[in-house]
Design a protein around this motif. Structure first.
Motif, PDB file in Angstrom:
ATOM      1  N   LEU A 137       0.816  -1.214   0.000  1.00 40.49           N
ATOM      2  CA  LEU A 137       0.000   0.000   0.000  1.00 40.49           C
ATOM      3  C   LEU A 137       0.849   1.264   0.000  1.00 40.49           C
ATOM      4  O   LEU A 137       0.475   2.281  -0.592  1.00 40.49           O
ATOM      5  CB  LEU A 137      -0.943  -0.001   1.203  1.00 40.49           C
ATOM      6  N   ALA A 138       2.004   1.220   0.664  1.00 42.45           N
ATOM      7  CA  ALA A 138       2.872   2.392   0.693  1.00 42.45           C
ATOM      8  C   ALA A 138       3.456   2.681  -0.692  1.00 42.45           C
ATOM      9  O   ALA A 138       3.653   3.851  -1.052  1.00 42.45           O
ATOM     10  CB  ALA A 138       3.998   2.199   1.711  1.00 42.45           C
ATOM     11  N   ILE A 139       3.701   1.636  -1.468  1.00 45.08           N
ATOM     12  CA  ILE A 139       4.165   1.826  -2.853  1.00 45.08           C
ATOM     13  C   ILE A 139       3.073   2.510  -3.670  1.00 45.08           C
ATOM     14  O   ILE A 139       3.343   3.439  -4.439  1.00 45.08           O
ATOM     15  CB  ILE A 139       4.556   0.474  -3.496  1.00 45.08           C
ATOM     16  N   HIS A 140       1.837   2.067  -3.488  1.00 44.46           N
ATOM     17  CA  HIS A 140       0.710   2.727  -4.167  1.00 44.46           C
ATOM     18  C   HIS A 140       0.665   4.209  -3.797  1.00 44.46           C
ATOM     19  O   HIS A 140       0.501   5.076  -4.659  1.00 44.46           O
ATOM     20  CB  HIS A 140      -0.614   2.056  -3.772  1.00 44.46           C
ATOM     21  N   ARG A 141       0.797   4.490  -2.489  1.00 38.88           N
ATOM     22  CA  ARG A 141       0.739   5.869  -2.007  1.00 38.88           C
ATOM     23  C   ARG A 141       1.890   6.691  -2.585  1.00 38.88           C
ATOM     24  O   ARG A 141       1.705   7.838  -2.995  1.00 38.88           O
ATOM     25  CB  ARG A 141       0.787   5.879  -0.478  1.00 38.88           C
ATOM     26  N   SER A 165      13.427  -2.104  -7.584  1.00 38.27           N
ATOM     27  CA  SER A 165      13.691  -2.123  -6.143  1.00 38.27           C
ATOM     28  C   SER A 165      14.205  -0.772  -5.660  1.00 38.27           C
ATOM     29  O   SER A 165      13.823  -0.287  -4.590  1.00 38.27           O
ATOM     30  CB  SER A 165      14.710  -3.211  -5.789  1.00 38.27           C
ATOM     31  N   ILE A 166      15.066  -0.155  -6.456  1.00 44.41           N
ATOM     32  CA  ILE A 166      15.607   1.155  -6.085  1.00 44.41           C
ATOM     33  C   ILE A 166      14.494   2.193  -6.177  1.00 44.41           C
ATOM     34  O   ILE A 166      14.365   3.061  -5.301  1.00 44.41           O
ATOM     35  CB  ILE A 166      16.802   1.530  -6.985  1.00 44.41           C
ATOM     36  N   ALA A 167      13.647   2.090  -7.198  1.00 39.12           N
ATOM     37  CA  ALA A 167      12.481   2.976  -7.286  1.00 39.12           C
ATOM     38  C   ALA A 167      11.594   2.790  -6.057  1.00 39.12           C
ATOM     39  O   ALA A 167      11.088   3.768  -5.485  1.00 39.12           O
ATOM     40  CB  ALA A 167      11.693   2.688  -8.566  1.00 39.12           C
ATOM     41  N   SER A 168      11.432   1.545  -5.625  1.00 36.86           N
ATOM     42  CA  SER A 168      10.606   1.253  -4.443  1.00 36.86           C
ATOM     43  C   SER A 168      11.129   1.976  -3.210  1.00 36.86           C
ATOM     44  O   SER A 168      10.353   2.513  -2.404  1.00 36.86           O
ATOM     45  CB  SER A 168      10.582  -0.257  -4.161  1.00 36.86           C
ATOM     46  N   ILE A 169      12.439   1.988  -3.048  1.00 36.31           N
ATOM     47  CA  ILE A 169      13.047   2.647  -1.882  1.00 36.31           C
ATOM     48  C   ILE A 169      12.682   4.128  -1.852  1.00 36.31           C
ATOM     49  O   ILE A 169      12.342   4.685  -0.795  1.00 36.31           O
ATOM     50  CB  ILE A 169      14.580   2.448  -1.899  1.00 36.31           C
ATOM     51  N   TYR A 170      12.684   4.781  -3.023  1.00 37.18           N
ATOM     52  CA  TYR A 170      12.310   6.196  -3.082  1.00 37.18           C
ATOM     53  C   TYR A 170      10.797   6.387  -2.936  1.00 37.18           C
ATOM     54  O   TYR A 170      10.340   7.364  -2.320  1.00 37.18           O
ATOM     55  CB  TYR A 170      12.816   6.825  -4.385  1.00 37.18           C
ATOM     56  N   LEU A 171      10.024   5.467  -3.468  1.00 38.62           N
ATOM     57  CA  LEU A 171       8.558   5.562  -3.340  1.00 38.62           C
ATOM     58  C   LEU A 171       8.122   5.383  -1.881  1.00 38.62           C
ATOM     59  O   LEU A 171       7.207   6.062  -1.421  1.00 38.62           O
ATOM     60  CB  LEU A 171       7.884   4.518  -4.240  1.00 38.62           C
ATOM     61  N   TRP A 172       8.785   4.480  -1.150  1.00 35.61           N
ATOM     62  CA  TRP A 172       8.477   4.332   0.277  1.00 35.61           C
ATOM     63  C   TRP A 172       8.787   5.620   1.020  1.00 35.61           C
ATOM     64  O   TRP A 172       8.023   6.058   1.860  1.00 35.61           O
ATOM     65  CB  TRP A 172       9.285   3.177   0.868  1.00 35.61           C
ATOM     66  N   GLN A 173       9.942   6.218   0.694  1.00 33.31           N
ATOM     67  CA  GLN A 173      10.312   7.465   1.347  1.00 33.31           C
ATOM     68  C   GLN A 173       9.286   8.556   1.043  1.00 33.31           C
ATOM     69  O   GLN A 173       8.853   9.292   1.933  1.00 33.31           O
ATOM     70  CB  GLN A 173      11.703   7.914   0.826  1.00 33.31           C
ATOM     71  N   LEU A 174       8.874   8.621  -0.211  1.00 35.49           N
ATOM     72  CA  LEU A 174       7.895   9.610  -0.640  1.00 35.49           C
ATOM     73  C   LEU A 174       6.545   9.395   0.044  1.00 35.49           C
ATOM     74  O   LEU A 174       5.845  10.357   0.381  1.00 35.49           O
ATOM     75  CB  LEU A 174       7.737   9.524  -2.163  1.00 35.49           C
TER      76      LEU A 174
END
Length: 202
Positions: free
Chosen positions: A158-162, A190-199
């Protein structure tokens, strides 16, 4: 014990910046983000089960009790503990059973954790999610934060969606649009995911 972090650098960052101007701004804002990983796959599996549907604080407390009880979280040590002893750490019956099941499969070699390195991402998900109590999302988190696979973008997170919604100013994201993001960010999802979680936490 020193902390381990997901390894990535300029190559991955520059690629993502080149394919997505919006993500480029996020990467410039945060620079390299240190995300802790757990290289020991068995510990990562146990930790994932412990943390399901719990706050990180509650999960850390329960894992700490398990560590104290076992002496060290290894298949051999955990195998000596009963389901009731595991429940005494604060685990639900289902989670305790799942941990015992993982442990017995590892010890019997039915689950070859070292062999996961040689499998494709799809095969890893299939292998891990065949364990009762480990679903697709949990398997993907193991791939990312233990195996350090570089192309994981979890649709069930869900955090990736957000994060994607905030990245592109959307209210929600449909499956088809999500898959477009996956194609855009590949082979470094995976690297995109790390930034999307932060965002997603902004």
């Amino acid at each position: 014990m020193s902390d381990n972090y997901f390894e990535y650098g300029e190559t991955e960052m520059q690629y993502l910046k080149s394919v997505c101007p919006s993500l480029s701004e996020v990467i410039d804002r945060y620079g390299v983000i240190k995300r802790k990983i757990t290289p020991n796959v068995y510990i990562a599996l146990v930790d994932t089960v412990v943390g399901q549907l719990l706050s990180s604080k509650a999960a850390r407390t329960i894992y700490g009790r398990l560590e104290t009880l076992a002496g060290k979280v290894t298949p051999e040590k955990v195998n000596k503990l009963s389901v009731e002893q595991l429940r005494g750490c604060g685990l639900s019956y289902r989670k305790a059973e799942t941990i015992k099941d993982i442990t017995s499969k590892v010890l019997s070699k039915e689950l070859d954790l070292e062999g996961l390195e040689n499998l494709s991402d799809q095969q890893v998900v299939k292998e891990l999610s065949s364990i009762k109590g480990i679903g697709e999302w949990s398997a993907e988190m193991i791939m990312l934060f233990s195996l350090q696979r570089k192309d994981v973008l979890s649709y069930k997170d869900l955090a990736i969606h957000r994060g994607i919604c905030r990245l592109y100013g959307l209210e929600s994201i449909e499956k088809e649009a999500f898959e477009e993001c996956r194609k855009r960010f590949s082979p470094y999802n995976s690297i995109a995911s790390i930034y999307l979680w932060q965002l997603s936490h902004e």
